[in-house]
Design a protein around this motif. Sequence first.
Motif, short mmCIF file in Angstrom:
data_model
loop_
_atom_site.label_atom_id
_atom_site.label_comp_id
_atom_site.label_asym_id
_atom_site.label_seq_id
_atom_site.Cartn_x
_atom_site.Cartn_y
_atom_site.Cartn_z
N ASP A 1 0.76 -1.13 -0.06
CA ASP A 1 -0.04 0.09 0.07
C ASP A 1 0.87 1.35 -0.03
OD1 ASP A 1 -2.16 -1.43 -0.10
OD2 ASP A 1 -2.53 -1.57 2.17
N LEU A 2 2.07 0.98 0.26
CA LEU A 2 3.00 2.15 0.09
C LEU A 2 3.08 2.93 -1.14
CD1 LEU A 2 4.81 4.10 1.84
CD2 LEU A 2 6.82 2.57 1.14
N ASN A 3 2.88 2.20 -2.36
CA ASN A 3 2.83 2.59 -3.50
C ASN A 3 2.20 4.08 -3.61
OD1 ASN A 3 4.36 0.65 -4.55
ND2 ASN A 3 2.45 -0.41 -5.24
N LEU A 4 2.47 5.07 -4.63
CA LEU A 4 1.88 6.14 -4.60
C LEU A 4 0.67 6.09 -5.48
CD1 LEU A 4 5.01 8.42 -4.88
CD2 LEU A 4 3.95 7.93 -2.97
N LYS A 5 -0.37 6.63 -5.18
CA LYS A 5 -1.54 6.71 -5.98
C LYS A 5 -1.39 7.94 -6.93
CE LYS A 5 -4.07 4.47 -2.30
NZ LYS A 5 -5.10 4.82 -1.18
N ASN A 6 -2.20 7.86 -7.78
CA ASN A 6 -2.16 8.98 -8.81
C ASN A 6 -3.31 10.02 -8.24
OD1 ASN A 6 -0.61 8.15 -10.68
ND2 ASN A 6 -2.02 7.17 -12.05
N THR A 7 -2.83 11.27 -7.87
CA THR A 7 -3.80 12.02 -7.21
C THR A 7 -3.44 13.39 -7.82
OG1 THR A 7 -2.03 12.76 -5.61
CG2 THR A 7 -3.40 11.00 -4.83
N GLU A 8 -4.80 14.02 -8.05
CA GLU A 8 -4.61 15.26 -8.35
C GLU A 8 -3.80 16.28 -7.61
OE1 GLU A 8 -6.14 16.80 -11.15
OE2 GLU A 8 -6.76 14.60 -11.55
N PRO A 9 -2.97 17.20 -8.39
CA PRO A 9 -2.20 18.26 -7.64
C PRO A 9 -3.05 19.25 -6.69
CG PRO A 9 -2.03 18.61 -10.00
CD PRO A 9 -3.09 17.37 -9.77
N SER A 10 -2.49 19.65 -5.65
CA SER A 10 -3.26 20.62 -4.78
C SER A 10 -3.47 21.92 -5.32
CB SER A 10 -2.58 20.68 -3.40
OG SER A 10 -1.22 21.33 -3.63
N VAL A 11 -2.47 22.30 -6.36
CA VAL A 11 -2.85 23.78 -7.14
C VAL A 11 -2.82 23.18 -8.67
CG1 VAL A 11 -1.44 25.68 -7.61
CG2 VAL A 11 -1.13 24.67 -5.27
N PRO A 12 -3.79 23.83 -9.19
CA PRO A 12 -3.88 23.51 -10.54
C PRO A 12 -2.74 24.27 -11.60
CG PRO A 12 -6.14 24.55 -9.92
CD PRO A 12 -4.77 24.76 -8.59
N TYR A 13 -2.51 23.52 -12.50
CA TYR A 13 -1.11 24.08 -13.33
C TYR A 13 -1.45 25.45 -13.97
CZ TYR A 13 -3.67 23.17 -17.68
OH TYR A 13 -4.64 23.38 -18.63
N TRP A 14 -2.70 25.69 -14.00
CA TRP A 14 -2.72 26.93 -14.56
C TRP A 14 -2.71 27.96 -13.52
CZ3 TRP A 14 -6.71 29.61 -12.28
CH2 TRP A 14 -7.51 28.97 -11.56
N ALA A 15 -3.05 27.81 -12.36
CA ALA A 15 -2.80 28.67 -11.23
C ALA A 15 -1.15 29.16 -11.22
CB ALA A 15 -3.25 28.35 -9.90
N VAL A 16 -0.36 28.00 -11.48
CA VAL A 16 1.04 28.36 -11.31
C VAL A 16 1.48 29.40 -12.46
CG1 VAL A 16 3.37 27.35 -11.57
CG2 VAL A 16 1.58 26.17 -10.21
N ILE A 17 0.90 29.02 -13.60
CA ILE A 17 1.26 30.03 -14.91
C ILE A 17 0.56 31.39 -14.66
CG2 ILE A 17 0.76 30.36 -17.34
CD1 ILE A 17 0.46 27.23 -17.63
N VAL A 18 -0.59 31.64 -14.27
CA VAL A 18 -0.89 32.98 -13.75
C VAL A 18 0.11 33.60 -12.80
CG1 VAL A 18 -2.99 34.12 -12.86
CG2 VAL A 18 -3.71 32.24 -14.41
N ALA A 19 0.28 32.82 -11.73
CA ALA A 19 0.99 33.40 -10.81
C ALA A 19 2.39 34.01 -11.22
CB ALA A 19 1.18 32.53 -9.46
N VAL A 20 3.24 33.17 -12.15
CA VAL A 20 4.23 33.50 -12.86
C VAL A 20 4.30 34.64 -13.80
CG1 VAL A 20 6.19 32.61 -14.38
CG2 VAL A 20 5.58 31.01 -12.46
N ALA A 21 3.25 34.70 -14.37
CA ALA A 21 2.86 35.66 -15.14
C ALA A 21 2.53 37.04 -14.47
CB ALA A 21 1.69 35.47 -16.31
N ALA A 22 1.85 36.92 -13.25
CA ALA A 22 1.55 38.25 -12.70
C ALA A 22 2.88 38.74 -11.82
CB ALA A 22 0.66 37.95 -11.49
N GLY A 23 3.86 37.77 -11.39
CA GLY A 23 4.98 38.18 -10.86
C GLY A 23 6.06 38.68 -11.75
N LEU A 24 5.95 38.16 -13.09
CA LEU A 24 6.98 39.04 -14.10
C LEU A 24 6.63 40.38 -14.40
CD1 LEU A 24 7.60 35.97 -16.53
CD2 LEU A 24 9.30 37.00 -15.16
#
Length: 127
Positions: free
Chosen positions: A99-122
């Motif tokens: 049971d130690l095998n990692l399950k496929n889980t959804e990331p806690s932060v959507p990928y688009w939120a990272v892109i938006v945050a990087v663009a806003a930071g730039l």
Amino acid sequence: RYQEREDFAVVMQPFFRNTLLPLDGNGKPDLSFFASDCFHFSARGYAEMAMALWNNMLEPVGEKQTYNNFTYDRSKLKCPNPEKPFLFTLRNSGFGNSDLNLKNTEPSVPYWAVIVAVAAGLLAGSL
């Protein structure tokens, strides 16, 4: 991602997770482990990290040391065990079908939120 592969493995080596700053005889940080910028390691510091990494690779998953004691002692280097002369992975540590095998889980932060945050930071940084 690589759980089912038999020819490739990724294993976390936690030797630096609980490491404390090395101290000298006066209880102050031992600067001999650091370069002149006091951020990067010196040759002595890299030697300690290399020994800790090597030892971690020779420890089974679930039993890996999570600290480095900065003793600068070459005798603490581990040698491969004659019964198990290999680098330990999740599979050969006995967790291949558990049971130690990692399950496929959804990331806690959507990928688009990272892109938006990087663009806003730039944008904010350029203003």
